[in-house]
Design a protein around this motif. Sequence first.
Motif, short mmCIF file in Angstrom:
data_model
loop_
_atom_site.label_atom_id
_atom_site.label_comp_id
_atom_site.label_asym_id
_atom_site.label_seq_id
_atom_site.Cartn_x
_atom_site.Cartn_y
_atom_site.Cartn_z
N GLU A 61 -67.53 -2.70 -45.69
CA GLU A 61 -68.06 -2.21 -44.42
C GLU A 61 -67.76 -3.23 -43.32
N PRO A 62 -66.77 -2.95 -42.45
CA PRO A 62 -66.37 -3.93 -41.44
C PRO A 62 -67.29 -4.02 -40.23
N ASP A 63 -68.06 -2.96 -39.94
CA ASP A 63 -68.98 -3.00 -38.81
C ASP A 63 -70.13 -3.95 -39.14
N LYS A 64 -70.36 -4.97 -38.31
CA LYS A 64 -71.33 -6.02 -38.63
C LYS A 64 -72.75 -5.49 -38.78
N LYS A 65 -73.16 -4.61 -37.87
CA LYS A 65 -74.52 -4.07 -37.95
C LYS A 65 -74.69 -3.20 -39.19
N ASN A 66 -73.70 -2.38 -39.46
CA ASN A 66 -73.76 -1.56 -40.68
C ASN A 66 -73.75 -2.43 -41.94
N TYR A 67 -72.97 -3.49 -41.90
CA TYR A 67 -72.88 -4.42 -43.03
C TYR A 67 -74.25 -5.03 -43.34
N VAL A 68 -74.93 -5.50 -42.31
CA VAL A 68 -76.26 -6.10 -42.49
C VAL A 68 -77.22 -5.07 -43.08
N LEU A 69 -77.19 -3.86 -42.54
CA LEU A 69 -78.07 -2.80 -43.03
C LEU A 69 -77.73 -2.43 -44.47
N CYS A 70 -76.45 -2.39 -44.78
CA CYS A 70 -76.02 -2.06 -46.14
C CYS A 70 -76.52 -3.11 -47.13
N ARG A 71 -76.41 -4.38 -46.78
CA ARG A 71 -76.91 -5.44 -47.66
C ARG A 71 -78.42 -5.35 -47.84
#
Length: 346
Positions: A199-209
Amino acid sequence: MIDSTLKVYQMFGDDYSKEIYGQRVLYSLTNDDKYIHKLVNDLEPIRWLRKKLRGISSQNVLLYGAGFRGQRVSQICPDLFKGFVDGDLKKQGKLVNGFKVYSLPEVMQCFADPVFVISNKFGVEKIESELMSCGAAQKNILNLGEKMTAFTAEQYFDLEELKPSENEVFVDCGAFDGDSAFAFMKWCNNHYKHIYCFEPDKKNYVLCRQNLSEAISKEKCTVFNKGTWSSNTELSFSDTADVASHICDDGLQRISVETLDQELLVKRNEKVTFIKMDIEGAELETLKGASRIIIEQKPKLAVCVYHKPEDIFTIPEYLRTLNPDYKFYLRHYTFAAWDTVLYAIP
């Protein structure tokens, strides 16, 4: 192109997939929505609606909700409805797709024994309560929105021919908030070896984690803040912090992208069993960067083929050249032109 299209057509495992393929090819060539409408008319929620309405004597059927979903339904099956009902004063009295938008009191006054088809995704309980408080019979309230939401929730995992195997290793390209990873866990009854999310989008990445923290803590999941591509490089990216974040020439952000072959095969010597791709037009390049995995390991694939008009041609043709023994299936999951998924089953 005709020869390769016919060869791809012959690889489909059922007539339904061939029908979807034909409609998508025609839509890509003409950009005429009638081909999407024909495709959508055969979706399970629409078949359910038509069957329910055949069992109701009243012909006064109205769509509750003149928003996007309601508009799409009215375009797909205009023969079913007399109009819209919507609480938005700005919409009332106007025509939407040729149908008048009524207020609820108007409907109860003008139509005998009205039937309401709710297209909304949210607030359905409140809508049902409002309808019944105004005199609508409960049997005359049909929740199409709920049917559609349940139908789309099965995307990537509902194909009957798609079976879990031992030690599943799932690769989620375009992981967003981890929703597909959770659907994968449900599909395989939590019997899996590992999940890799890109997931390259930073906000999505944080939410995914955050959402997958339990699996991460058990070392059953790895989330990468990078994209996937046909080479290891940096690309421009539009980070919208939603499902539409995508690689593009005019994107304001720069992101790292890597091939699946490099990250999973070379670095980790991983045996991949299932790859899902919904990456806003980067699917073909990502498949090129996973060619060794596809040729050598023959994983199951669920790849979106709607982001670009040419995807319906180029993606199955490329996969055919890598593994001519794949059996292809197509399924469609929305009332619009998006969310058509190509499944490749070894």
